[in-house]
Design an enzyme around this catalytic site. Structure first.
Site, PDB file in Angstrom:
ATOM      1  CG  ASP A  46      64.603 -41.887   3.935  1.00 28.00           C
ATOM      2  OD1 ASP A  46      64.772 -42.903   3.296  1.00 28.00           O
ATOM      3  OD2 ASP A  46      63.731 -41.759   4.804  1.00 28.00           O
ATOM      4  CB  THR A  47      67.343 -43.742   6.671  1.00 29.05           C
ATOM      5  OG1 THR A  47      66.116 -44.152   6.092  1.00 29.05           O
ATOM      6  CG2 THR A  47      67.704 -44.644   7.801  1.00 29.05           C
ATOM      7  CB  VAL A  48      70.145 -40.642  10.588  1.00 30.58           C
ATOM      8  CG1 VAL A  48      69.588 -39.316  10.113  1.00 30.58           C
ATOM      9  CG2 VAL A  48      69.350 -41.155  11.782  1.00 30.58           C
TER      10      VAL A  48
END
Length: 414
Positions: free
Chosen positions: A228-230
């Site tokens: 998912d998100t970084v």
């Protein structure tokens, strides 16, 4: 530079984190210049295969180096954290910017946000297409808001979505990038694979065995859809903190869906120390956006950092405010991760009274199978990277891992 510790959820905090320095009163006007600063980045909380561990670590190293180059040049935390995010977005191995997950319609829509701990300004974009680096738009929104009101006394926006966000970015000098150029062979193959699974699932009864097979397949894939998100958190030479986050969102999401990466208090959070807060703190999250939105995990973790024991505070926040949150009681598994940085201005016994410094405590925690992180101070020659994994025998979404360390930055008061 730092001491690294690791403990499972039932363990007590390691004494290595005990602060032997005395905190000075926050908000004093005489601020020292610390030695460059510090950055901590993550490449998503999810599943990181051993076969691609080298690539995940490499992009984290590059992101840390980009941020540190900015810090060494005298840049503030916001500029450095943006530089780190651009590097993470440009990697085809992360689910952000280039190579992001495709939605149900086969298009890329990205979310990103950034927060400045000094001004407390926030900028975010949601469901934006056709922009290679969404974090640049979020940063531009933050910068423009800091300039004050628009013509006729209008309030400048801090959060834009969809076509409006795209057009605003172009009008402010951020170049467009066709969505088809942002897709990679990696993300396209994952989309085709996921689409076939959905079509098969719709033709079959959603029995327990079929659901189990789909879940196991999803957990063991090596594609970017599993991540998912970084994000990144930074403290600069003046003691300012900043946090940023960027994401392509969940695989096969509904067009127009906006994840936690764009939501205030959910994806990123940063606050400098002030009269109310003894510590400066910055947080960036990752995982299932809906879980992170409903718990406002970034802001919760930042608030927890005002406790004396950072490790214990984060452990309790992840357990009580996330895994056991009353807002997520209907969820079988609560999936997410955070990176946290906190620092305070301190005095250490030194021959000269004008030598001061900052103690930076950095932590990461996740309920997913793994989380890839990297960290570096401006005093280091290279970044350190690590793929944190849940302890053997624990269940993702129901247990957590937590690790971290300490970095001491010294400075001189003129």
């Amino acid at each position: 530079m730092e001491s690294l510790i690791n403990f499972a959820e039932e363990q007590q905090p390691s004494p290595v984190m005990t602060n032997s320095w005395s905190k000075q009163e926050a908000g004093k006007s005489e601020m020292p210049k610390y030695a460059g600063g510090f950055v901590l980045v993550h490449a998503g909380a999810g599943y990181h295969s051993e076969s691609k561990a080298k690539e995940y670590k490499h992009v984290c190293k590059r992101a840390c180096q980009r941020a540190v180059d900015q810090l060494r040049a005298g840049a503030l935390a916001v500029e450095a954290v943006t530089a780190a995010l651009v590097e993470l977005e440009d990697s085809p191995f992360t689910n952000a910017g280039m190579g992001s997950n495709l939605n149900l319609s086969g298009e890329i829509e990205c979310d990103a946000s950034i927060m400045d701990g000094k001004s407390l300004h926030f900028g975010a974009v949601g469901s934006i297409s056709g922009i290679k680096n969404p974090v640049l738009v979020a940063n531009c929104l933050l910068t423009e808001a800091q300039k004050g009101k628009l013509s006729a006394g209008r309030i400048p926006p801090c959060f834009l979505v969809g076509r409006g966000a795209h057009d605003w970015a172009i009008s402010h000098g951020i170049p467009p990038c066709p969505s088809e150029k942002m897709a990679t062979k990696f993300s396209l193959s994952a989309y085709k694979r996921n689409k076939r699974k959905m079509e098969m699932a719709e033709k079959m009864d959603a029995g327990q065995n079929q659901e189990k097979k789909r879940r196991q397949s999803s957990e063991n894939e090596n594609g970017s859809g599993c991540l998912d998100t970084v994000g990144a958190v930074v403290v600069d030479s003046e003691g300012n903190v900043a946090a940023a986050v960027s994401s392509g969102g969940l695989a096969m999401k509904h067009p127009g869906r906006v994840g936690q990466a764009a939501h205030y208090g959910c994806g990123s959070w940063a606050e400098n120390a002030c009269n109310m807060n003894s510590y400066s703190a910055a947080v960036s999250t990752s995982g299932c956006g809906e879980h992170l939105i409903r718990t406002m995990l970034a802001r919760e973790c930042s608030a927890a950092m005002q406790s004396e024991d950072a490790h214990q505070a984060l452990l309790e926040a992840m357990q009580n405010k996330f895994i056991s949150s009353p807002f997520l009681v209907s969820e079988d598994r609560v999936l997410g991760g955070v990176i946290v940085l906190r620092c305070c201005r301190c005095v250490e016994a030194q021959p000269s009274p004008n030598i001061q410094g900052a103690m930076v405590e950095f932590l990461w925690s996740h309920t997913t199978e793994s989380m890839c992180v990297g960290y570096m101070s401006a005093q280091d020659s290279k970044a350190k990277t690590h793929i944190s994994r849940l302890p053997p025998g624990t269940v993702p979404g129901k247990s957590l891992a937590i690790e971290g360390g300490v970095c001491r930055l010294t400075g001189i008061v003129d």
